[in-house]
Design a protein around this motif. Sequence first.
Motif, short mmCIF file in Angstrom:
data_model
loop_
_atom_site.label_atom_id
_atom_site.label_comp_id
_atom_site.label_asym_id
_atom_site.label_seq_id
_atom_site.Cartn_x
_atom_site.Cartn_y
_atom_site.Cartn_z
N ASP A 47 1.86 25.52 -77.76
CA ASP A 47 1.91 26.97 -77.55
C ASP A 47 2.83 27.38 -76.41
N SER A 48 3.74 26.49 -76.01
CA SER A 48 4.75 26.91 -75.03
C SER A 48 5.66 27.97 -75.65
N THR A 49 5.79 27.93 -76.96
CA THR A 49 6.42 29.01 -77.72
C THR A 49 5.41 29.51 -78.74
N ARG A 50 5.17 30.81 -78.71
CA ARG A 50 4.20 31.42 -79.63
C ARG A 50 4.70 32.83 -79.92
N LEU A 51 5.31 33.01 -81.07
CA LEU A 51 5.99 34.26 -81.40
C LEU A 51 5.31 34.98 -82.56
N THR A 52 5.08 36.27 -82.39
CA THR A 52 4.57 37.09 -83.48
C THR A 52 5.74 37.46 -84.39
N TRP A 53 5.42 38.03 -85.56
CA TRP A 53 6.48 38.41 -86.48
C TRP A 53 7.42 39.45 -85.86
N SER A 54 6.88 40.39 -85.10
CA SER A 54 7.75 41.39 -84.48
C SER A 54 8.63 40.77 -83.40
N GLN A 55 8.10 39.76 -82.68
CA GLN A 55 8.91 39.08 -81.67
C GLN A 55 10.01 38.25 -82.32
N VAL A 56 9.68 37.62 -83.46
CA VAL A 56 10.72 36.88 -84.19
C VAL A 56 11.83 37.84 -84.62
N GLN A 57 11.43 39.03 -85.08
CA GLN A 57 12.44 40.01 -85.50
C GLN A 57 13.34 40.40 -84.32
N ASP A 58 12.76 40.57 -83.14
CA ASP A 58 13.57 40.89 -81.96
C ASP A 58 14.58 39.77 -81.67
N GLU A 59 14.11 38.53 -81.78
CA GLU A 59 15.01 37.39 -81.55
C GLU A 59 16.12 37.35 -82.60
N VAL A 60 15.75 37.58 -83.84
CA VAL A 60 16.73 37.56 -84.94
C VAL A 60 17.77 38.65 -84.72
N ARG A 61 17.33 39.83 -84.30
CA ARG A 61 18.27 40.94 -84.05
C ARG A 61 19.27 40.55 -82.95
N ALA A 62 18.77 39.93 -81.89
CA ALA A 62 19.64 39.55 -80.78
C ALA A 62 20.65 38.48 -81.20
N TRP A 63 20.19 37.51 -81.96
CA TRP A 63 21.10 36.45 -82.43
C TRP A 63 22.10 37.00 -83.44
N SER A 64 21.66 37.89 -84.30
CA SER A 64 22.59 38.50 -85.26
C SER A 64 23.70 39.24 -84.52
#
Length: 618
Positions: A47-64
């Motif tokens: 659980d050092s990384t634990r991402l909700t679906w909305s947090q994954v979307q934020d990460e995806v937006r930044a990487w895109s």
Amino acid sequence: MAETATDLGYPAETDVSGIDGIVSVPAAFDRTVERFPDAVAYRTVDDSTRLTWSQVQDEVRAWSAAMHGIGVRRHGSVALLMVNRPEHLIADLASIHLGAASTSIYNTMPPADMAYVVADAGAELLVTQAAFVPAIRAAVLNHGLELRHLVVFDCDTTELEPIAGVVLHSPASFLQRGPGPDFDFEQSWRTVDSEDICHVIYTSGTTGTPKGVELSHRSALACADVYRTVAPVAPGRRLLSAFPLAHAAERVVTYFLPIVQGHCVTFCDDVRQLSRYYIEVRPAYVFMTPRSLERFKATIERNIALEEDPTRRAQMRRAVELGSEVFAAEQSGTPLTDAVRREWRATGETRREILASVGLDGVEYAGVGAAPVTVDLMAFFLGLGLSAREGYGLTESGGPTALGRLQQPYRVGYAGCASPGMEIKLADDGEVLLRGTGMMTRYRNDPGATEAAFDEDGWYKTGDIGVLNELGQLRMVDRKKELIINSNGKNMSPVKIESRIKNSGTLVGQVVAFGDSRPFVTALITLDPEGLEVFQKNNDIEPGTSVHELADNAAVRAALQAQIDRANEQLSEVERVRAWTLLTEDWPVGGDELTPTMKLRRRSITTKYADRIDGLYA
């Protein structure tokens, strides 16, 4: 105890999502984010990384945005070389949100093949981690790979030795770049069409040259939707991503399926710890190779043998025996006695505890495939109550072409009937032909191979020989093409392995590689007369020394091993020859082993030398 769906933030009861009206993986992702914004999507086991679906979307937006900033656009390409970790799928998702195609690379791939794959994919960016930088450096410096941008996790990139022509980025510095002036995240992914290429998977063909299988968003969605038919479950199931994400089946089960339905994926970044991960995660959907099942069986048998309580140990052994007995009766249609039925019911808790000891008690569906599985192995696990079914599929069909369904009769040795949207038929010679929504679009940059792969009616020619039973269930019985599929489901070209060995020295005359349904590659070798003559002169070996004596000569065997070692350096880890034997028999042209045109008679060799091949695995 593993977390429940509600612990993970999913509603207790939710309908399983289909793909009606969904035209792309980003569209399915957006729907899942909207349905389960605060539910856990991706996590590491600690659980050092634990991402909700909305947090994954934020990460995806930044990487895109960052990918857009270096020029990645629709119909572009991004490559990934990482272990199974959340960042792997986040970067993958970011690329396909731009309409680009992603390519995950096996991290065991040698630098020469890596250079070919990245170049053939046309990747504008490679995302990796520190452990694989040496291989990438070798691909660039020694094998001519032209790479523009490299993002490296797990290190300070300022301390890395520069790679000529490559811009090195840390994840933080890459994300800080920002997008180009015309970037619109929503507009970008909404433009993606069902026929756009979603991902490209490279697989070895019979020639040994990796072929890029282009799979569309249509294919990815259709393959994920198969599970709604074969084993429907509510969202919020625990999944474990452990098999390489360069493999079609793993991508369906732990990448596209969670995006379509909404499940929580835990990533295993070290397969040596897989047993511990299974126990901690207790996954619901799993893709398993026969080799995986063999390892679980060995662990269970060891656990039983180490049980200190003799009464308990006897109960466990009897539960296993009963399970196989009941399974065999079901397969043969033999009725069970009332006494056996009563004893069977009485061992139910013991069987569940045996599965729990290796983390398989939470499995709601296990698809077993990628290589043939034995009757005894399936009997062992189905007898214990594992919800497992055999499956058949190819990279070219996107993965699950025919999965056994829990609600249908199961016959060992048979996969299911054709998955929804897919068709299966047999050619006159028994070759399995495929057509349907999961099929590839084409081989990348290889129109000739694409044309040769399909007949005039659009049926893909698998090269597998199969039979269909009265239920339409498929059983594979042989292969037309020369291919090794090991017990872990890895496809390898024997021609590639053999040619690397022959080209790495002068002592080997003929070499035949084996490993089909086996854990590793072995080889039968004969000596090259001309190369042997030179070797004898250079090593002061008497000219009249017999082949039998030479086979036991330490210098000859050391030279052969050195030649194989040189070849192994050019092969991926799974392709490397781990054991070999030197044959002293003569192989005349036109005989049992060689055709009149000097081609190997593989089937005849496998039969004739079966005992010696088996001995290499003893």
